[in-house]
Design a protein around this motif. Sequence first.
Motif, short mmCIF file in Angstrom:
data_model
loop_
_atom_site.label_atom_id
_atom_site.label_comp_id
_atom_site.label_asym_id
_atom_site.label_seq_id
_atom_site.Cartn_x
_atom_site.Cartn_y
_atom_site.Cartn_z
N ARG A 97 4.28 -3.39 -0.06
CA ARG A 97 5.73 -3.44 -0.29
C ARG A 97 6.18 -2.29 -1.17
O ARG A 97 7.26 -1.74 -0.99
CB ARG A 97 6.12 -4.76 -0.97
N GLU A 98 5.36 -1.94 -2.13
CA GLU A 98 5.71 -0.86 -3.04
C GLU A 98 5.39 0.51 -2.45
O GLU A 98 6.10 1.48 -2.69
CB GLU A 98 4.93 -1.04 -4.34
N ARG A 113 -5.90 3.88 -2.26
CA ARG A 113 -4.78 4.81 -2.12
C ARG A 113 -3.57 4.35 -2.94
O ARG A 113 -2.77 5.16 -3.39
CB ARG A 113 -4.42 5.00 -0.65
N TYR A 114 -3.45 3.05 -3.15
CA TYR A 114 -2.36 2.53 -3.98
C TYR A 114 -2.44 3.10 -5.40
O TYR A 114 -1.43 3.50 -5.97
CB TYR A 114 -2.39 1.00 -4.01
N ASP A 115 -3.64 3.12 -5.94
CA ASP A 115 -3.82 3.66 -7.29
C ASP A 115 -3.38 5.12 -7.36
O ASP A 115 -2.75 5.54 -8.33
CB ASP A 115 -5.28 3.53 -7.74
N LEU A 158 -0.24 11.02 -3.80
CA LEU A 158 -0.29 11.05 -2.34
C LEU A 158 0.61 10.01 -1.70
O LEU A 158 1.12 9.11 -2.35
CB LEU A 158 -1.72 10.87 -1.83
N LYS A 159 0.81 10.20 -0.41
CA LYS A 159 1.62 9.29 0.39
C LYS A 159 0.76 8.76 1.53
O LYS A 159 -0.11 9.45 2.04
CB LYS A 159 2.82 10.02 0.98
N LEU A 193 -2.89 -7.10 -1.14
CA LEU A 193 -2.59 -5.86 -0.43
C LEU A 193 -1.15 -5.87 0.09
O LEU A 193 -0.46 -4.85 0.04
CB LEU A 193 -3.56 -5.63 0.73
N ARG A 194 -0.69 -7.02 0.55
CA ARG A 194 0.69 -7.09 1.05
C ARG A 194 1.68 -6.70 -0.04
O ARG A 194 2.62 -5.95 0.21
CB ARG A 194 1.00 -8.49 1.57
N SER A 195 1.48 -7.19 -1.26
CA SER A 195 2.42 -6.85 -2.34
C SER A 195 2.36 -5.36 -2.67
O SER A 195 3.37 -4.75 -2.98
CB SER A 195 2.14 -7.70 -3.57
#
Length: 130
Positions: A113-114, A78-80, A87-88, A108-110
Amino acid sequence: MTLCRLLCNQEDRFIVKSARDITFEFIQDGYETIHRYSRGKIYASEYRNYCFDDLGTEQNMKHFGNECNVLAEILLSRYDLFIAGKLKTHITTNLSATELEEAYGNRLRSRLREMVNLIGFDMSVQDKRK
């Protein structure tokens, strides 16, 4: 988050899904579950916004002997899509940032954060679910 969902306009609405329920789906449906919650239906161009409720309560699961951290894989995918602006993702958790890093790793933590805006509550605040 249930109330926030109702306040959003139609294009920003999201589906609330328990992290534990998703891992149980993984036991039954396998890696299709990761695809379902990260990219949506195969060959569909429409993405869904989700709220993953109670992140950190799930465990690594096995499907035919292959162990997988299901929510970590979903969130990384989902980050990509987040970076592409499609998407959110909303998350609820009782874990601190350090506990999230222990459970899911620094990578994943970093990205979280974004991806997310943090709304933190003091430990002395009464539980509003009562």
